[in-house]
Write an enzyme that holds these catalytic residues in place. Sequence first.
Site, mmCIF file in Angstrom:
data_model
loop_
_atom_site.group_PDB
_atom_site.id
_atom_site.type_symbol
_atom_site.label_atom_id
_atom_site.label_comp_id
_atom_site.label_asym_id
_atom_site.label_seq_id
_atom_site.Cartn_x
_atom_site.Cartn_y
_atom_site.Cartn_z
ATOM 1 N N CYS A 87 -19.870 -30.163 53.395
ATOM 2 C CA CYS A 87 -20.065 -29.919 54.832
ATOM 3 C C CYS A 87 -18.706 -29.622 55.473
ATOM 4 C CB CYS A 87 -20.766 -31.129 55.444
ATOM 5 S SG CYS A 87 -21.317 -30.902 57.145
ATOM 6 N N ASP B 266 -30.008 -23.436 53.505
ATOM 7 C CA ASP B 266 -29.067 -24.123 54.384
ATOM 8 C C ASP B 266 -29.046 -23.433 55.746
ATOM 9 O OD1 ASP B 266 -26.859 -25.229 55.715
ATOM 10 O OD2 ASP B 266 -25.676 -25.395 53.881
ATOM 11 N N HIS C 14 -29.069 -27.892 53.275
ATOM 12 C CA HIS C 14 -27.781 -28.499 53.568
ATOM 13 C C HIS C 14 -27.812 -29.973 53.136
ATOM 14 C CE1 HIS C 14 -23.936 -28.405 55.641
ATOM 15 N NE2 HIS C 14 -24.223 -29.551 56.237
#
Length: 275
Positions: free
Chosen positions: A132, A194, A225
């Site tokens: 991330c 994602d 994600h």
Amino acid sequence: MLVNKTYHDIPSKLDPNGRPIRIFVIAPSLPNYPNAKFPGVVCFSEIYQVTGPVERFAGQIASHGYIVACPSTYHEFEGPEALPYDVEGTDRGNKYKIEKEIAAYNEDAKLSIDLLCSLKNCNGRIASTGMCLGGHLAFRAAFDPRVLSSFCFFATDIHSATLGKGKNDDTLARVRNGELSGNSEVVMIFGKQDTHVPREGRDLIRKTLEDANVTSSFIEVQAQHAFIRDESSKGRWDAALTRSLFTFMMEVFERTVGRDLGERVDDGGEIEHVC
């Protein structure tokens, strides 16, 4: 391999409040081998700082024979404690992400690499990883010539250049300027579902790396994600896929920092076209 966990509070020249950055270190523990040498890895966290999932991820790397440094990213705003995986913690993490100066992110990376290189059991061969926000920071860490490889999981904000105060980072601009060419090997991992990095963004990152002749691998998988987060993943954790990609990451680290191959030399030879 057994591991142990410590931390170092390192002064920051750019912290306006004078707070140090806490860098957690998870390292192999080999009884009776006090002078053993290991490569180092900087592991950058999500927007929640060093949470349980990040610590477990780092611990798995350390258990394979690497000294892993996990910086507490938001030391300008908070203590080193992890933010909760809830709405309030998410809002705080996203708020800090765009209040922190890019120069401060750069300093965090430098201090983490400096720390690893200063440890008597580290051999000075450094890699980086993260997920991330941490995937983006691991990517940027590769601008430091001491970082020989970077393995980035679902890195956010690279495609949009919106990291940091002012939401105007220079990550892809630096790639275009050749700052990664011929230096670090970079691996980018993205889930095709994602929502944080759409297809157009992934295509932009891939094209920029290839146009700049960066040694890179770009892998898109059937995942969302945060699919490697084994806690509070909101139904997105894929343990089998995480295991497969972790194995690939360790191959990259073993090849690039686990062994000393000497400086890379381009012999100019072309790959033979054979069947």
